[in-house]
Write an enzyme that holds these catalytic residues in place. Structure first.
Site, short mmCIF file in Angstrom:
data_model
loop_
_atom_site.label_atom_id
_atom_site.label_comp_id
_atom_site.label_asym_id
_atom_site.label_seq_id
_atom_site.Cartn_x
_atom_site.Cartn_y
_atom_site.Cartn_z
N GLU A 1 14.53 2.59 18.87
CA GLU A 1 13.84 3.86 19.13
C GLU A 1 13.53 4.01 20.62
O GLU A 1 13.14 3.03 21.25
CB GLU A 1 12.55 3.92 18.31
CG GLU A 1 12.85 3.97 16.83
CD GLU A 1 11.60 3.89 15.96
OE1 GLU A 1 10.48 3.93 16.50
OE2 GLU A 1 11.75 3.79 14.74
N ILE B 1 11.31 4.40 5.61
CA ILE B 1 10.07 4.75 6.31
C ILE B 1 9.35 3.46 6.73
O ILE B 1 8.16 3.48 7.05
CB ILE B 1 9.13 5.66 5.48
CG1 ILE B 1 9.00 5.18 4.03
CG2 ILE B 1 9.63 7.09 5.49
CD1 ILE B 1 7.89 4.29 3.74
N HIS C 1 10.31 8.98 13.94
CA HIS C 1 9.20 8.07 13.62
C HIS C 1 7.88 8.84 13.52
O HIS C 1 6.96 8.63 14.32
CB HIS C 1 9.11 6.95 14.65
CG HIS C 1 8.32 5.77 14.16
ND1 HIS C 1 8.52 4.48 14.60
CD2 HIS C 1 7.31 5.67 13.26
CE1 HIS C 1 7.69 3.65 14.01
NE2 HIS C 1 6.92 4.36 13.18
N ARG D 1 0.83 -1.22 0.00
CA ARG D 1 0.00 0.00 0.00
C ARG D 1 0.86 1.26 0.00
O ARG D 1 0.69 2.15 -0.84
CB ARG D 1 -0.91 0.00 1.24
CG ARG D 1 -2.06 -0.99 1.16
CD ARG D 1 -2.78 -1.06 2.48
NE ARG D 1 -1.95 -1.69 3.49
CZ ARG D 1 -2.21 -2.89 4.03
NH1 ARG D 1 -3.31 -3.54 3.72
NH2 ARG D 1 -1.39 -3.42 4.92
N ARG E 1 10.71 0.06 8.94
CA ARG E 1 11.06 -0.16 10.34
C ARG E 1 12.58 -0.09 10.46
O ARG E 1 13.30 -0.49 9.53
CB ARG E 1 10.59 -1.54 10.82
CG ARG E 1 9.11 -1.65 11.04
CD ARG E 1 8.67 -0.99 12.35
NE ARG E 1 7.25 -1.13 12.57
CZ ARG E 1 6.31 -0.22 12.22
NH1 ARG E 1 6.67 0.90 11.65
NH2 ARG E 1 5.03 -0.43 12.48
N ASP F 1 13.31 7.69 9.09
CA ASP F 1 12.22 7.99 10.03
C ASP F 1 12.15 6.96 11.16
O ASP F 1 11.48 7.19 12.16
CB ASP F 1 10.88 7.99 9.26
CG ASP F 1 9.70 8.39 10.13
OD1 ASP F 1 9.85 9.34 10.92
OD2 ASP F 1 8.64 7.76 10.03
P1 NAP Z 1 1.64 -3.76 2.99
O1 NAP Z 1 0.62 -3.21 2.06
O2 NAP Z 1 1.37 -5.05 3.68
O3 NAP Z 1 3.02 -3.85 2.21
C1 NAP Z 1 4.12 -4.57 2.69
C2 NAP Z 1 5.05 -4.87 1.55
O4 NAP Z 1 6.19 -5.55 2.06
C3 NAP Z 1 4.42 -5.79 0.47
O5 NAP Z 1 4.62 -5.22 -0.79
C4 NAP Z 1 5.22 -7.08 0.61
O6 NAP Z 1 5.42 -7.77 -0.61
C5 NAP Z 1 6.55 -6.55 1.10
N1 NAP Z 1 7.33 -7.62 1.70
C6 NAP Z 1 6.98 -8.46 2.71
N2 NAP Z 1 7.95 -9.37 2.90
C7 NAP Z 1 8.91 -9.11 1.99
C8 NAP Z 1 10.15 -9.71 1.68
N3 NAP Z 1 10.59 -10.79 2.35
N4 NAP Z 1 10.89 -9.15 0.69
C9 NAP Z 1 10.44 -8.09 0.01
N5 NAP Z 1 9.28 -7.46 0.26
C10 NAP Z 1 8.52 -7.99 1.23
O7 NAP Z 1 1.94 -2.72 4.17
P2 NAP Z 1 1.91 -1.13 4.09
O8 NAP Z 1 0.61 -0.63 4.57
O9 NAP Z 1 2.41 -0.68 2.77
O10 NAP Z 1 3.01 -0.80 5.23
C11 NAP Z 1 4.35 -1.22 5.06
C12 NAP Z 1 5.17 -1.02 6.32
O11 NAP Z 1 5.42 0.37 6.51
C13 NAP Z 1 4.48 -1.44 7.63
O12 NAP Z 1 4.61 -2.82 7.86
C14 NAP Z 1 5.19 -0.60 8.66
O13 NAP Z 1 6.26 -1.33 9.21
C15 NAP Z 1 5.73 0.59 7.88
N6 NAP Z 1 5.10 1.87 8.29
C16 NAP Z 1 5.88 2.84 8.84
C17 NAP Z 1 5.32 4.05 9.21
C18 NAP Z 1 6.15 5.15 9.79
O14 NAP Z 1 5.65 5.89 10.62
N7 NAP Z 1 7.38 5.31 9.37
C19 NAP Z 1 3.95 4.28 9.03
C20 NAP Z 1 3.18 3.27 8.48
C21 NAP Z 1 3.77 2.06 8.11
P3 NAP Z 1 4.20 -8.47 -1.42
O15 NAP Z 1 3.35 -7.33 -1.90
O16 NAP Z 1 4.86 -9.19 -2.52
O17 NAP Z 1 3.50 -9.34 -0.42
#
Ligand code: NAP
Length: 322
Positions: free
Chosen positions: A270, A239, A288, A163, A241, A265
């Site tokens: 942390e 952005i 963060h 996403r 973890r 970020d």
């Molecule tokens: P999401 O839609 O579930 O996307 C996660 C992505 O990670 C997917 O594209 C997935 O690949 C990929 N992934 C998982 N395992 C992998 C691997 N072994 N190798 C390569 N790619 C892999 O989640 P999202 O909503 O985009 O959020 C992503 C992350 O952003 C969260 O889990 C969180 O840790 C972080 N985040 C940080 C903040 C902040 O404040 N900085 C805010 C919000 C979120 P596939 O599509 O192929 O399954």
């Protein structure tokens, strides 16, 4: 919002004071136990002493729900994290015990994607340093600020085209940036070029943006080799973890000039940020704040409340993980 939690006597453990709106809404509706008000060494005793009434845990990416917490709560039915990331929750334990888990996807996507682009431009155009140049009088005293690096048109590599990764890609496209990516699986409905591993991705982009979820497989997925592949003109943006990036290798790569810059970020420990990063002009450091806007934190809090409401009124959860 019209939430009808029938919860005055329901015990909810709230792990970390990150969302004052959520805290006050929970406080109005249920018997709230604030974990952070107890010193770390006494927290497990605090949890045990209220175990009979606690049926829900509300947590976040800083303080989640580990095995000890879950084990100490025999009446626990649901863990609702105010985050999309679920890496701080012992999901195996939840499955074993039949505990439901919810998160807050989608509502935080725009803010986090915005911040990824802001970080990339801030690093490449040296925005914090240029701002300081004005504030400390150097513009007047010394003259024009040095030239920096253009962001528009640079190839952007997205690690994790989920996403947030997709939202970052859309924004970067508007800057004329070619997009390439690596994810767990190749996406059938995109024209972005897929690379089967992160090393090749890094070797073929100038800006690498980490947006994948944190799992055992993605821990330190950005290691020394990946940083070297990105190279002295490359910029790393994290952005996702902190644990996605080997932080000690990141410091070495930046100090030795093997990596061009970094916008970060999220950190491994942390709120501890390695002091070696403080003196570097080619890094931008944020506490963060990916989803830390008033609008988004409220939307996240409302989603937590709606999920709890759904659970305790026997309706389908809105955003179930388990
Ligand atoms: P999401 O839609 O579930 O996307 C996660 C992505 O990670 C997917 O594209 C997935 O690949 C990929 N992934 C998982 N395992 C992998 C691997 N072994 N190798 C390569 N790619 C892999 O989640 P999202 O909503 O985009 O959020 C992503 C992350 O952003 C969260 O889990 C969180 O840790 C972080 N985040 C940080 C903040 C902040 O404040 N900085 C805010 C919000 C979120 P596939 O599509 O192929 O399954």
């Amino acid at each position: 919002m019209g939430i009808s939690l029938p919860m005055e006597t329901l015990g909810v453990l709230f792990t970390f004071p990150r969302n004052s709106y959520l805290e006050s809404e929970l406080d109005r509706r249920c018997n709230l136990f604030r974990l952070w008000e107890t010193p770390p060494e006494s927290r497990i005793d605090f949890i045990r002493s209220h175990a009979n009434s606690i049926r829900a845990v509300v947590c976040n990416p800083i303080v989640g729900a580990d095995a000890d917490t879950i084990d100490a709560l025999p009446k626990l039915e649901i863990i609702s994290t105010c985050s999309v990331g679920i890496d701080r929750i012992d999901l195996g334990k939840c499955r074993q015990r039949g505990i439901r888990v919810t998160n807050t996807p989608d509502v935080l996507t725009d803010d986090t994607a915005d911040l990824a682009i802001v970080l990339a431009i801030s690093v490449m155009r040296r925005i914090p340093e240029a701002d300081w140049y004005v504030r400390c009088g150097s513009w007047k005293a010394i003259g024009d600020y040095k030239l920096t690096t253009k962001f528009s048109g640079k190839t952007v590599g997205i690690l994790g085209l989920g996403r947030i990764g997709t939202a970052v890609a859309k924004r970067a496209e508007a800057f004329g940036c070619p997009i390439i990516y690596h994810s767990k699986s190749e996406k059938p409905n995109t024209t972005y070029k897929y690379y089967p591993n992160v090393l090749e991705l890094a070797a073929n982009c100038q800006v690498l943006i980490v947006a994948c979820s944190l799992t055992p497989e993605t821990h330190h997925i950005v290691n020394r080799g990946v940083m070297d592949a990105l190279g002295p003109n490359g910029v790393l943006i994290n952005i996702g973890r902190g644990q996605h990036v080997d932080e000690s290798e990141l410091i070495k790569a930046l100090v030795e000039g093997r990596l061009g810059g970094a916008g970060i970020d999220v950190f491994e420990q942390e709120p501890h940020v390695p002091e070696e990063l403080f003196g570097l002009e080619n890094v931008v450091l944020l506490p963060h704040v990916g989803a830390a806007t008033v609008e988004t934190r409220k939307a996240m809090a409302d989603l937590v409340l709606r999920n709890l409401d759904a659970h305790f009124t026997n309706k389908p959860l809105l955003t179930p993980v388990i």
